[in-house]
Scaffold this motif. Structure first.
Motif, PDB file in Angstrom:
ATOM      1  N   ASP A 129      45.253  64.809 118.244  1.00  0.00           N
ATOM      2  CA  ASP A 129      45.373  63.863 117.170  1.00  0.00           C
ATOM      3  C   ASP A 129      45.385  62.407 117.505  1.00  0.00           C
ATOM      4  O   ASP A 129      44.740  61.705 116.563  1.00  0.00           O
ATOM      5  N   ALA A 130      45.401  62.173 118.827  1.00  0.00           N
ATOM      6  CA  ALA A 130      45.161  60.595 119.308  1.00  0.00           C
ATOM      7  C   ALA A 130      44.231  60.818 120.690  1.00  0.00           C
ATOM      8  O   ALA A 130      44.079  61.994 121.262  1.00  0.00           O
ATOM      9  N   VAL A 131      43.604  59.745 120.751  1.00  0.00           N
ATOM     10  CA  VAL A 131      42.989  59.543 122.038  1.00  0.00           C
ATOM     11  C   VAL A 131      43.829  59.679 123.313  1.00  0.00           C
ATOM     12  O   VAL A 131      43.368  60.529 124.261  1.00  0.00           O
ATOM     13  N   SER A 132      44.803  59.236 123.105  1.00  0.00           N
ATOM     14  CA  SER A 132      45.766  59.264 124.085  1.00  0.00           C
ATOM     15  C   SER A 132      47.298  58.788 123.720  1.00  0.00           C
ATOM     16  O   SER A 132      47.279  57.975 122.644  1.00  0.00           O
ATOM     17  N   THR A 133      48.329  59.443 124.179  1.00  0.00           N
ATOM     18  CA  THR A 133      49.609  58.846 123.894  1.00  0.00           C
ATOM     19  C   THR A 133      50.549  58.538 125.036  1.00  0.00           C
ATOM     20  O   THR A 133      50.720  59.390 125.778  1.00  0.00           O
ATOM     21  N   THR A 134      51.096  57.379 125.170  1.00  0.00           N
ATOM     22  CA  THR A 134      52.052  57.033 126.036  1.00  0.00           C
ATOM     23  C   THR A 134      53.569  56.910 125.302  1.00  0.00           C
ATOM     24  O   THR A 134      53.325  55.957 124.490  1.00  0.00           O
ATOM     25  N   LEU A 135      54.461  57.107 125.883  1.00  0.00           N
ATOM     26  CA  LEU A 135      55.868  56.921 125.761  1.00  0.00           C
ATOM     27  C   LEU A 135      56.563  56.199 126.756  1.00  0.00           C
ATOM     28  O   LEU A 135      56.684  56.723 127.759  1.00  0.00           O
ATOM     29  N   ILE A 136      57.013  55.170 126.425  1.00  0.00           N
ATOM     30  CA  ILE A 136      57.851  54.160 127.405  1.00  0.00           C
ATOM     31  C   ILE A 136      59.396  54.007 127.027  1.00  0.00           C
ATOM     32  O   ILE A 136      59.602  53.400 125.518  1.00  0.00           O
ATOM     33  N   ALA A 137      60.120  54.690 127.506  1.00  0.00           N
ATOM     34  CA  ALA A 137      61.622  54.873 126.721  1.00  0.00           C
ATOM     35  C   ALA A 137      62.450  54.399 127.907  1.00  0.00           C
ATOM     36  O   ALA A 137      62.684  54.769 129.154  1.00  0.00           O
ATOM     37  N   GLY A 138      63.540  53.160 127.188  1.00  0.00           N
ATOM     38  CA  GLY A 138      64.449  52.668 128.259  1.00  0.00           C
ATOM     39  C   GLY A 138      65.864  52.884 127.800  1.00  0.00           C
ATOM     40  O   GLY A 138      66.244  53.021 126.657  1.00  0.00           O
ATOM     41  N   PHE A 139      66.764  53.300 128.784  1.00  0.00           N
ATOM     42  CA  PHE A 139      68.203  53.496 128.580  1.00  0.00           C
ATOM     43  C   PHE A 139      68.983  52.562 129.586  1.00  0.00           C
ATOM     44  O   PHE A 139      68.493  52.333 130.841  1.00  0.00           O
ATOM     45  N   LYS A 140      70.293  52.516 129.429  1.00  0.00           N
ATOM     46  CA  LYS A 140      70.991  51.760 130.300  1.00  0.00           C
ATOM     47  C   LYS A 140      71.261  52.337 131.667  1.00  0.00           C
ATOM     48  O   LYS A 140      71.416  51.794 132.577  1.00  0.00           O
ATOM     49  N   SER A 141      71.688  53.773 131.711  1.00  0.00           N
ATOM     50  CA  SER A 141      71.670  54.445 133.097  1.00  0.00           C
ATOM     51  C   SER A 141      71.256  55.661 132.556  1.00  0.00           C
ATOM     52  O   SER A 141      70.998  56.132 131.555  1.00  0.00           O
ATOM     53  N   PRO A 142      71.231  56.690 133.625  1.00  0.00           N
ATOM     54  CA  PRO A 142      70.842  58.225 133.554  1.00  0.00           C
ATOM     55  C   PRO A 142      71.590  58.751 132.595  1.00  0.00           C
ATOM     56  O   PRO A 142      71.469  59.776 131.715  1.00  0.00           O
ATOM     57  N   GLU A 143      73.205  58.357 132.744  1.00  0.00           N
ATOM     58  CA  GLU A 143      74.128  59.142 131.687  1.00  0.00           C
ATOM     59  C   GLU A 143      73.673  58.729 130.214  1.00  0.00           C
ATOM     60  O   GLU A 143      74.425  59.445 129.413  1.00  0.00           O
ATOM     61  N   LEU A 185      49.603  49.180 131.628  1.00  0.00           N
ATOM     62  CA  LEU A 185      48.827  49.913 130.632  1.00  0.00           C
ATOM     63  C   LEU A 185      47.174  49.684 130.675  1.00  0.00           C
ATOM     64  O   LEU A 185      46.916  48.459 130.623  1.00  0.00           O
ATOM     65  N   LYS A 186      46.444  50.780 130.551  1.00  0.00           N
ATOM     66  CA  LYS A 186      44.939  50.649 130.574  1.00  0.00           C
ATOM     67  C   LYS A 186      44.399  51.399 129.224  1.00  0.00           C
ATOM     68  O   LYS A 186      45.097  52.505 129.018  1.00  0.00           O
ATOM     69  N   PHE A 187      43.391  50.867 128.575  1.00  0.00           N
ATOM     70  CA  PHE A 187      42.845  51.248 127.307  1.00  0.00           C
ATOM     71  C   PHE A 187      41.447  51.741 127.706  1.00  0.00           C
ATOM     72  O   PHE A 187      40.716  50.701 128.006  1.00  0.00           O
ATOM     73  N   GLU A 188      40.805  52.666 126.995  1.00  0.00           N
ATOM     74  CA  GLU A 188      39.504  52.733 126.827  1.00  0.00           C
ATOM     75  C   GLU A 188      38.788  51.673 125.887  1.00  0.00           C
ATOM     76  O   GLU A 188      37.752  51.067 126.295  1.00  0.00           O
ATOM     77  N   ASN A 189      39.552  51.587 124.803  1.00  0.00           N
ATOM     78  CA  ASN A 189      39.274  50.475 123.860  1.00  0.00           C
ATOM     79  C   ASN A 189      40.373  49.686 123.483  1.00  0.00           C
ATOM     80  O   ASN A 189      41.137  50.138 122.478  1.00  0.00           O
ATOM     81  N   PRO A 190      40.759  48.647 123.970  1.00  0.00           N
ATOM     82  CA  PRO A 190      42.084  47.939 123.411  1.00  0.00           C
ATOM     83  C   PRO A 190      42.136  47.477 121.667  1.00  0.00           C
ATOM     84  O   PRO A 190      43.173  47.675 121.394  1.00  0.00           O
ATOM     85  N   LYS A 191      41.095  47.434 121.037  1.00  0.00           N
ATOM     86  CA  LYS A 191      40.817  47.362 119.847  1.00  0.00           C
ATOM     87  C   LYS A 191      41.397  48.671 118.924  1.00  0.00           C
ATOM     88  O   LYS A 191      41.838  48.762 117.718  1.00  0.00           O
ATOM     89  N   ASN A 192      41.313  49.869 119.654  1.00  0.00           N
ATOM     90  CA  ASN A 192      41.486  50.923 119.080  1.00  0.00           C
ATOM     91  C   ASN A 192      43.111  51.568 119.631  1.00  0.00           C
ATOM     92  O   ASN A 192      43.592  52.587 119.262  1.00  0.00           O
ATOM     93  N   ALA A 193      43.797  50.645 120.172  1.00  0.00           N
ATOM     94  CA  ALA A 193      45.438  50.937 120.704  1.00  0.00           C
ATOM     95  C   ALA A 193      46.012  50.482 119.336  1.00  0.00           C
ATOM     96  O   ALA A 193      45.933  49.448 118.593  1.00  0.00           O
ATOM     97  N   VAL A 194      47.287  51.130 119.323  1.00  0.00           N
ATOM     98  CA  VAL A 194      48.269  50.919 118.507  1.00  0.00           C
ATOM     99  C   VAL A 194      49.545  51.199 119.186  1.00  0.00           C
ATOM    100  O   VAL A 194      49.791  51.942 119.901  1.00  0.00           O
ATOM    101  N   PHE A 195      50.599  50.268 118.729  1.00  0.00           N
ATOM    102  CA  PHE A 195      51.738  50.144 119.493  1.00  0.00           C
ATOM    103  C   PHE A 195      52.930  50.456 118.365  1.00  0.00           C
ATOM    104  O   PHE A 195      52.923  49.833 117.405  1.00  0.00           O
TER     105      PHE A 195
END
Length: 263
Positions: A129-143, A185-195
């Motif tokens: 359903d997407a050209v590509s999907t990237t998830l960047i998730a940040g937490f304080k610690s592994p716990e 982050l790299k895109f095939e077409n930056p104008k087709n990127a959504v955040f």
């Protein structure tokens, strides 16, 4: 006439522990709901708390709750088979159609991953359903990492970067703020990127600054002001920012609107 303030009972079907302070309560619900919307969960004599939807299933809805006060303390005393009172859903959620066919980047900080989880699940289950999907998730610690099992599943079909602010010696995995990984982050077409970006306000501020350095336009960015929720129906006024009632006009906003709202 329906009284919008009157909640209805919902049975707890499953309780999933993530950390000592964060549990997911999987509850009965039949009706239309979108990721990013929220419900009010209440217990008589203790009050109510607005909680974002963190998962949607057949006849079910998930609420990932952090134990931070009187109402949530009492919610944590309830387990499978118990009943809580809920009302909703409220607000404007994430519309999956806005992201289909795009190069999707989802960036979350801590519990900010919760309201986006439905979007992540959709594209992980339907990667075409997407050209590509990237998830960047940040937490304080592994716990402090939420949805550990989900991250393992998501990584099978989408690009996942799960990072922690600090880690013990010997930890294997990305370390650092989410902003550290945006310039790569790299895109095939930056104008087709959504955040999509959700997290603490300071995290959203610096994350969007980094996103903009990639040449991304405001209309390509979506965020949520979920932390502003109060009554849910625009009556109490506590969520009002400029001319917007966040519980009615949001909590999900395109950044063209979000950037104009001042707390």
């Amino acid at each position: 006439m329906k009284n919008e303030y009157v909640p209805f009972p919902s049975k707890i079907k499953e309780v999933i522990k993530h950390t000592n302070l964060e549990y997911t309560f999987r509850m009965e619900f039949n009706g239309e709901v979108k990721p990013g919307q929220f419900f009010e969960i209440s217990i008589p004599k203790y009050g109510e708390a607005p909680i974002s939807v963190s998962g949607i299933g057949d006849g079910l809805v998930d609420f990932t709750i952090r134990r931070v006060g009187k109402v949530t303390d009492e919610v944590f005393e309830n387990y499978v088979g118990d009943t809580l009172l809920i009302r909703g859903p409220y607000g404007n959620g994430f519309d999956i159609e806005n992201f289909k066919g795009k190069e999707v980047v989802i960036i979350g900080g801590g519990t900010g991953v919760s309201p986006m989880r439905g979007v992540i699940q959709h594209f992980a289950a339907n990667p075409k359903d997407a050209v590509s999907t990237t998830l960047i998730a940040g937490f304080k610690s592994p716990e402090d990492v939420l949805f550990k099992a989900d991250f393992e599943e998501w990584a099978k079909t989408i690009n996942v970067i799960k990072t922690v602010d600090a880690a013990p010696e010997g930890y294997e995995g990305p370390v650092g703020m989410v902003t550290k990984y945006i310039p790569d982050l790299k895109f095939e077409n930056p104008k087709n990127a959504v955040f999509i970006c959700v997290g603490p306000p300071i995290m959203i501020k610096f994350t969007i600054q980094e996103i903009k350095k990639l040449g991304i336009e405001d209309e390509q960015i979506w965020t949520s002001y979920e932390r502003k929720m109060c009554c849910g129906i625009g009556k109490c006024g506590h969520c009002k920012m400029d001319d917007k009632y966040v519980c009615l006009d949001g909590p999900v906003f395109n950044y063209t609107e979000a950037k104009e709202l001042f707390d």
